[in-house]
Design a protein around this motif. Sequence first.
Motif, PDB file in Angstrom:
ATOM      1  N   ARG A  42       0.771  -1.143   0.054  1.00  0.00           N
ATOM      2  CA  ARG A  42      -0.010  -0.015  -0.036  1.00  0.00           C
ATOM      3  C   ARG A  42       0.942   1.218   0.004  1.00  0.00           C
ATOM      4  O   ARG A  42       1.941   1.395   0.727  1.00  0.00           O
ATOM      5  N   GLU A  46      -0.855   6.520   1.795  1.00  0.00           N
ATOM      6  CA  GLU A  46      -2.012   6.401   2.524  1.00  0.00           C
ATOM      7  C   GLU A  46      -1.969   5.839   3.870  1.00  0.00           C
ATOM      8  O   GLU A  46      -2.675   6.103   4.828  1.00  0.00           O
ATOM      9  N   GLY A  91      -8.192  -3.771  -3.672  1.00  0.00           N
ATOM     10  CA  GLY A  91      -8.494  -2.341  -4.156  1.00  0.00           C
ATOM     11  C   GLY A  91      -7.288  -1.314  -3.865  1.00  0.00           C
ATOM     12  O   GLY A  91      -7.651   0.046  -4.072  1.00  0.00           O
ATOM     13  N   ILE A  92      -6.155  -1.630  -3.469  1.00  0.00           N
ATOM     14  CA  ILE A  92      -4.785  -0.948  -3.519  1.00  0.00           C
ATOM     15  C   ILE A  92      -4.919  -0.366  -4.761  1.00  0.00           C
ATOM     16  O   ILE A  92      -4.843  -0.927  -5.675  1.00  0.00           O
ATOM     17  N   LYS A  93      -4.474   0.962  -4.505  1.00  0.00           N
ATOM     18  CA  LYS A  93      -4.296   1.844  -6.058  1.00  0.00           C
ATOM     19  C   LYS A  93      -2.974   1.475  -6.618  1.00  0.00           C
ATOM     20  O   LYS A  93      -1.979   1.010  -6.112  1.00  0.00           O
ATOM     21  N   ASN A  94      -3.129   1.312  -7.964  1.00  0.00           N
ATOM     22  CA  ASN A  94      -2.032   1.052  -8.850  1.00  0.00           C
ATOM     23  C   ASN A  94      -1.131  -0.318  -8.414  1.00  0.00           C
ATOM     24  O   ASN A  94      -0.023  -0.560  -8.530  1.00  0.00           O
ATOM     25  N   GLN A 143       3.877  -0.053 -11.465  1.00  0.00           N
ATOM     26  CA  GLN A 143       3.103  -0.518 -10.649  1.00  0.00           C
ATOM     27  C   GLN A 143       3.671  -1.721  -9.572  1.00  0.00           C
ATOM     28  O   GLN A 143       4.596  -2.271 -10.080  1.00  0.00           O
TER      29      GLN A 143
END
Length: 343
Positions: A42, A46, A91-94, A143
């Motif tokens: 993550r 965040e 749902g973690i971005k990128n 990513q």
Amino acid sequence: FVWWYNGHPDYSSLKPDLRRSDTAVILGQGNVALDVARILLRPTTELASTDIARHALSALEESSIRKVYLVGRRGPVQAALTAKELREVLGIKNLHIRIKETDLSVTPADEEEMKNSRARKRIYELLSKAAAAAGTSEADPDQRELHFVFFRQPDRFLESDERRGHVSGVNLEKTVLESVESRKQIAVGTGEFEDISCSMVLKAIGYKSVPINDLPFDHKKGIVPNVRGRVVSQTSGGIPQTEPGLYVCGWLKRGPVGIIATNLYCAEETVASISEDIEEGACESAKAGSKGLLQLLEERNVKKVDFSEWENIDAKEKQMGSESNKPREKLVTWEDLLAEATN
């Protein structure tokens, strides 16, 4: 590692090497394994707004880890995850999710398991959906990647040629599932092996309680035998005989399963048993109870923190957290915790 990033005083000085390579392997596919992957992958921007320990956040900001492999002996149908925790990671971005298409194939035995467990079916659906979504897009070089590796069991750790005593990878044996009693499927090694190179391996493969002197214990299940929290001292004629006034709850009662909320229902059941026994006069009045415990702690010179002292710690951590837009900033040494408790 979990205690380290959660600020446990015994492990706040741990210094995990997060910079030697870009790959970490986690053995296990339960919620703890998933949480470790979440912390490693993550974005720290965040994490900074959570109650993660300050020393852990600083180390993660310098981390080189970009790929995490979650390794499990069985398949996606048997993964010991819960849907809420899995959705949070997915749902973690990128984050690019990688699952081999062949690992998602299901057998009639798998279908039967999903038919009998809505939770397992939901986990399989979430993993399949994530794999399908990832398959339609190219991975961005920037990513981070989460690889779900199914049907593999660790055989041995590989030692680094450059750094004696340090890991350079894991040797994994491929497995297949075989059905045993009660339609359960177990992993069996095939004799085929492969390696994953990495600089860090974390084990999240379960927990087992240990026996306490003079307390009944089921070594196979790792629990104290009980009926709704009442400790079973012996079984006579097939009927369990309980020990009056002696109770158990948590993993010592049911084994290492469930999430935090599961402990609530577990404790409520045990408390209900205690209440019933008190009303029926089944508890031994000779037992000293809480007064006896406090007396024993005093005799052994054990430092205790009562609820009002805990509230002092709680208030201080929340105050420090509000200064940096976090729910709390944890005190991570015993000295600081005890000093604040009695402040």
